[in-house]
Design an enzyme around this catalytic site. Structure first.
Site, PDB file in Angstrom:
ATOM      1  N   GLY A  44       0.780  -1.232   0.000  1.00  0.00           N
ATOM      2  CA  GLY A  44       0.000   0.000   0.000  1.00  0.00           C
ATOM      3  C   GLY A  44       0.810   1.280   0.000  1.00  0.00           C
ATOM      4  O   GLY A  44       0.432   2.261  -0.645  1.00  0.00           O
ATOM      5  N   ASP A 103      -4.230   3.824  11.218  1.00  0.00           N
ATOM      6  CA  ASP A 103      -5.633   3.630  11.585  1.00  0.00           C
ATOM      7  C   ASP A 103      -5.695   3.320  13.086  1.00  0.00           C
ATOM      8  O   ASP A 103      -5.666   4.231  13.903  1.00  0.00           O
ATOM      9  CB  ASP A 103      -6.187   2.495  10.716  1.00  0.00           C
ATOM     10  CG  ASP A 103      -7.671   2.292  10.886  1.00  0.00           C
ATOM     11  OD1 ASP A 103      -8.371   3.281  11.166  1.00  0.00           O
ATOM     12  OD2 ASP A 103      -8.145   1.155  10.728  1.00  0.00           O
ATOM     13  N   PHE A 152     -13.995   4.125   5.016  1.00  0.00           N
ATOM     14  CA  PHE A 152     -13.017   3.303   4.301  1.00  0.00           C
ATOM     15  C   PHE A 152     -12.615   3.998   3.006  1.00  0.00           C
ATOM     16  O   PHE A 152     -13.465   4.423   2.232  1.00  0.00           O
ATOM     17  CB  PHE A 152     -13.600   1.917   4.003  1.00  0.00           C
ATOM     18  CG  PHE A 152     -12.572   0.936   3.557  1.00  0.00           C
ATOM     19  CD1 PHE A 152     -11.817   0.229   4.483  1.00  0.00           C
ATOM     20  CD2 PHE A 152     -12.326   0.741   2.207  1.00  0.00           C
ATOM     21  CE1 PHE A 152     -10.835  -0.664   4.075  1.00  0.00           C
ATOM     22  CE2 PHE A 152     -11.348  -0.161   1.790  1.00  0.00           C
ATOM     23  CZ  PHE A 152     -10.606  -0.862   2.726  1.00  0.00           C
ATOM     24  N   ASP A 159      -6.021  -0.155  -0.890  1.00  0.00           N
ATOM     25  CA  ASP A 159      -6.802  -1.136  -1.639  1.00  0.00           C
ATOM     26  C   ASP A 159      -8.069  -1.562  -0.926  1.00  0.00           C
ATOM     27  O   ASP A 159      -8.223  -1.385   0.281  1.00  0.00           O
ATOM     28  CB  ASP A 159      -5.962  -2.404  -1.868  1.00  0.00           C
ATOM     29  CG  ASP A 159      -5.820  -3.233  -0.580  1.00  0.00           C
ATOM     30  OD1 ASP A 159      -5.329  -2.681   0.418  1.00  0.00           O
ATOM     31  OD2 ASP A 159      -6.231  -4.405  -0.580  1.00  0.00           O
TER      32      ASP A 159
HETATM   33  P1  IMP Z   1      -3.721  -0.281  11.582  1.00  0.00           P
HETATM   34  O1  IMP Z   1      -2.773  -1.326  12.084  1.00  0.00           O
HETATM   35  O2  IMP Z   1      -5.113  -0.492  12.111  1.00  0.00           O
HETATM   36  O3  IMP Z   1      -3.274   1.127  11.805  1.00  0.00           O
HETATM   37  O4  IMP Z   1      -3.939  -0.584  10.041  1.00  0.00           O
HETATM   38  C1  IMP Z   1      -3.162  -0.063   9.046  1.00  0.00           C
HETATM   39  C2  IMP Z   1      -3.365  -0.840   7.758  1.00  0.00           C
HETATM   40  O5  IMP Z   1      -4.731  -1.210   7.543  1.00  0.00           O
HETATM   41  C3  IMP Z   1      -2.991   0.039   6.603  1.00  0.00           C
HETATM   42  O6  IMP Z   1      -1.617  -0.024   6.305  1.00  0.00           O
HETATM   43  C4  IMP Z   1      -3.889  -0.480   5.490  1.00  0.00           C
HETATM   44  O7  IMP Z   1      -3.252  -1.572   4.815  1.00  0.00           O
HETATM   45  C5  IMP Z   1      -5.115  -1.000   6.190  1.00  0.00           C
HETATM   46  N1  IMP Z   1      -6.214  -0.018   6.153  1.00  0.00           N
HETATM   47  C6  IMP Z   1      -6.727   0.664   7.207  1.00  0.00           C
HETATM   48  N2  IMP Z   1      -7.716   1.488   6.822  1.00  0.00           N
HETATM   49  C7  IMP Z   1      -7.838   1.347   5.487  1.00  0.00           C
HETATM   50  C8  IMP Z   1      -8.712   1.970   4.495  1.00  0.00           C
HETATM   51  O8  IMP Z   1      -9.567   2.829   4.761  1.00  0.00           O
HETATM   52  N3  IMP Z   1      -8.517   1.549   3.211  1.00  0.00           N
HETATM   53  C9  IMP Z   1      -7.600   0.619   2.840  1.00  0.00           C
HETATM   54  N4  IMP Z   1      -6.764   0.026   3.741  1.00  0.00           N
HETATM   55  C10 IMP Z   1      -6.883   0.385   5.047  1.00  0.00           C
HETATM   56 MG    MG Z   2      -4.206  -3.211   2.810  1.00  0.00          MG
END
Ligand code: IMP
Ligand code: MG
Length: 183
Positions: A44, A103, A152, A159
């Site tokens: 990503g 996120d 999202f 993606d």
């Molecule tokens: P975290 O560990 O919850 O911070 O997640 C981060 C990862 O989740 C990112 O690097 C993305 O691959 C995926 N992700 C989180 N939110 C989205 C979104 O809205 N669209 C696409 N991928 C997301």
């Molecule tokens: Mg992803």
């Protein structure tokens, strides 16, 4: 199951490019006279890393790692493991971890710990998107391009089931939208 649809453009190509140039200028000023190592997670963050790197005026090296995230036994997120490690050492280097989106913060926190253990001279975080409403673990973000609401999003590397990464803009994907036509 119905296919999700693009609901609206959140940031246009021009907005994304201009903002990346601004952040790159900030980073170039901060790291003036030094050499930078940009590190991104496949897949990503690759789009953002290359866009950012092209705007930087300091010497830049790049490296990549790959992770797989999975839910723990109670279904909560937060478990991450390294599927492909960095090619080169980062010991003594000035490193910026380049993220597509922070996120919950679990992935970023894990990566920070993983990179810090390799003893870089400095370690900073630069993210394209920051979605603070969903943050569970706090991570120190040094550079962010945009804050986004709790929706999202896809595009510019992000993606949905491996699709939409190549969009030149960032869009909200409506995961609940009924299909407009049957297939
Ligand atoms: P975290 O560990 O919850 O911070 O997640 C981060 C990862 O989740 C990112 O690097 C993305 O691959 C995926 N992700 C989180 N939110 C989205 C979104 O809205 N669209 C696409 N991928 C997301
Ligand atoms: Mg992803």
């Amino acid at each position: 199951m119905s296919e999700p649809v693009i609901e609206r453009v959140l940031f246009t190509t021009q907005q994304v490019e201009e903002r990346i140039a601004e952040v790159a200028a900030e980073i170039s000023a901060k790291y003036s006279g030094r050499e930078l190592k940009l590190i991104a997670v496949l897949k990503g963050s690759v789009f953002f890393l290359t866009a950012l790197a092209r705007e930087l005026t300091v010497p830049v090296k790049i490296d990549f790692l790959a992770i797989s995230s999975f839910a723990n036994q109670r279904g909560a997120p937060g478990m991450v493991r390294i599927a492909k490690d960095l090619d080169d050492s980062i010991e003594g280097e000035d490193v910026i971890l380049v993220e597509d989106i922070v996120d919950t913060g679990f992935t970023t926190r894990y990566l920070l710990q993983h990179l810090a253990a390799r003893e870089p001279n400095s370690l900073a975080i630069c993210t394209l998107l920051d979605r603070t409403p969903r943050r569970i673990v706090q991570v120190p973000i040094d550079y962010r391009c945009f804050e986004i609401p709790d929706r999202f999003v896809v595009g510019f590397g992000l993606d949905y089931r491996q699709l939409y990464r190549n969009l030149k803009y960032i869009a909200v994907l409506n995961l609940e939208a009924p299909a407009s036509s049957s297939r």
